[in-house]
Scaffold this motif. Structure first.
Motif, PDB file in Angstrom:
ATOM      1  N   LYS A 264      99.856  47.871   4.641  1.00 30.83           N
ATOM      2  CA  LYS A 264      99.853  49.046   4.806  1.00 30.83           C
ATOM      3  C   LYS A 264     101.205  49.610   5.410  1.00 30.83           C
ATOM      4  O   LYS A 264     101.700  48.712   6.439  1.00 30.83           O
TER       5      LYS A 264
ATOM      6  N   TYR B 120     107.625  54.871  -0.459  1.00 30.02           N
ATOM      7  CA  TYR B 120     108.009  55.815   0.653  1.00 30.02           C
ATOM      8  C   TYR B 120     107.816  57.057   0.071  1.00 30.02           C
ATOM      9  O   TYR B 120     107.642  57.651  -1.128  1.00 30.02           O
TER      10      TYR B 120
ATOM     11  N   LYS C 189     110.810  45.728   7.001  1.00 30.82           N
ATOM     12  CA  LYS C 189     110.384  46.956   6.872  1.00 30.82           C
ATOM     13  C   LYS C 189     111.777  47.855   7.442  1.00 30.82           C
ATOM     14  O   LYS C 189     112.188  47.082   8.551  1.00 30.82           O
TER      15      LYS C 189
ATOM     16  N   PHE D 257     109.449  57.702  -3.381  1.00 29.73           N
ATOM     17  CA  PHE D 257     110.738  56.945  -3.695  1.00 29.73           C
ATOM     18  C   PHE D 257     110.292  55.233  -3.606  1.00 29.73           C
ATOM     19  O   PHE D 257     109.406  55.002  -2.757  1.00 29.73           O
TER      20      PHE D 257
ATOM     21  N   TYR E 111     103.628  48.537   1.177  1.00 28.16           N
ATOM     22  CA  TYR E 111     104.646  47.650   0.648  1.00 28.16           C
ATOM     23  C   TYR E 111     104.336  46.288   0.292  1.00 28.16           C
ATOM     24  O   TYR E 111     103.000  46.094   0.559  1.00 28.16           O
TER      25      TYR E 111
ATOM     26  N   TYR F  50     110.482  41.764  -2.385  1.00 25.78           N
ATOM     27  CA  TYR F  50     109.946  42.847  -1.760  1.00 25.78           C
ATOM     28  C   TYR F  50     110.003  44.199  -2.485  1.00 25.78           C
ATOM     29  O   TYR F  50     111.033  44.651  -2.987  1.00 25.78           O
TER      30      TYR F  50
ATOM     31  N   TYR G 166     108.755  48.632  -2.049  1.00 20.40           N
ATOM     32  CA  TYR G 166     108.016  49.591  -0.957  1.00 20.40           C
ATOM     33  C   TYR G 166     107.845  50.906  -1.783  1.00 20.40           C
ATOM     34  O   TYR G 166     108.504  51.225  -2.570  1.00 20.40           O
TER      35      TYR G 166
END
Lengths: 115, 112
Positions: free
Chosen positions: A57, A35, B99, A90, A48, A31, A33
Motif C-alpha cells: 500500500k 499514483y 518509493k 498515473f 506499488y 517496480y 507504481y
C-alpha cells in the motif's frame, strides 16, 4: 513515455460501479507504481509492486486494490467508485540500479471522472 | 518520514531571464532528490537527480539543480528561460522501499 501504456486514457463512470485501470510496460522493470494527481496535492502513491504478486500500500490506498500477475501488467481497481476518486491516474515503472539510485518513468495517464 | 516542499505555486519569468524553482527537503540520512517536469496532458518526465557528489547537477533541456545541505534545498535553475519551458515542475525525494515522495508542484510560466 518510456514503453508504458495506460488504458483507458479517459473514462466516465457512475458512483458505485467497479473500475479497472491497466498499466502495461515493455521494459521488463521490476517496480511498478500507481499514483493519483489532484490539484494542490501533487502526486500521491496509491499502491506499488516490487515483483509479480508482490504489492504494497501507498499513502492513499483506501478504496483501491491492485494485482500483478505478470511482470508487464499492473492493474488498479476501484472497488466501488466514489466522486472523491475523480482524478488523473498515473502509472510509473523503475528499476533499482547499481548504487541504489533510480528514477521512475511515467505513463501518459488516465483521466477518470466519477459522476 | 521524508518530505519535500515547494513553497511557490507559480513562478513567472520573462523569456531570456534566469529562472529558479525552489524545493526544500526533510530527510533522515542522505537524500536522493529528483526533479520532474509535466507538460499539459502528459505524464511526468525525469529531468535530473542528486545522489551524491557535485552539488551542481546538470540535467535535460539545459536545466540544472543546486544541492545545498546546510539549507536543505535543491532548487532547479536555468540560465535563460524559454517560452517552451512553461510547465508544471515537481521535486521528489526517495523514500524507504524505493518509493518517491513528491512535492505539490510549481507552475512555471515564461512570458515572451
Amino acid at each position: 513515455d518510456a514503453g508504458i501504456t495506460q488504458s483507458p486514457r479517459h473514462k466516465v463512470t457512475e458512483t458505485g460501479t467497479p473500475v479497472t485501470l491497466r498499466c502495461h510496460q515493455t521494459e521488463n522493470h521490476r517496480y511498478m507504481y500507481w499514483y493519483r494527481q489532484d490539484p494542490g496535492h501533487g502526486l500521491r502513491l496509491i499502491h506499488y509492486s516490487y515483483g509479480v504478486k508482490d504489492t504494497d500500500k501507498g499513502e492513499v490506498s483506501d478504496g483501491y486494490s491492485v494485482s500483478r500477475s505478470k511482470t508487464e501488467d499492473f492493474l488498479l481497481t476501484l472497488e466501488s467508485a466514489t466522486s472523491s476518486q475523480t482524478s488523473v491516474y498515473f502509472c510509473a515503472i523503475s528499476e533499482v540500479r547499481a548504487g541504489g539510485s533510480y528514477e521512475q518513468y511515467f505513463g501518459p495517464g488516465t483521466r477518470l471522472t466519477v459522476t | 518520514a521524508q518530505s519535500v516542499a515547494q513553497p511557490e505555486d507559480q513562478v513567472n519569468v520573462a523569456e531570456g531571464n534566469p529562472l529558479t524553482v525552489k524545493c526544500t527537503y526533510s530527510v533522515s540520512g542522505n537524500p536522493y532528490l529528483f526533479w520532474y517536469v509535466q507538460y499539459p496532458n502528459r505524464g511526468l518526465q525525469f529531468l535530473l537527480k542528486y545522489i551524491t557528489g557535485d552539488n551542481l547537477v546538470k540535467g535535460s533541456y539545459g536545466f540544472e539543480a543546486e544541492f545545498n545541505k546546510s539549507q536543505t534545498s535543491f532548487h532547479l535553475k536555468k540560465p535563460s528561460a524559454l517560452v517552451s519551458d512553461s510547465a508544471l515542475y515537481f521535486c521528489a525525494v526517495r523514500e524507504k522501499g524505493d518509493k518517491l515522495i513528491f512535492g505539490t508542484g510549481t507552475r512555471l510560466q515564461v512570458f515572451p
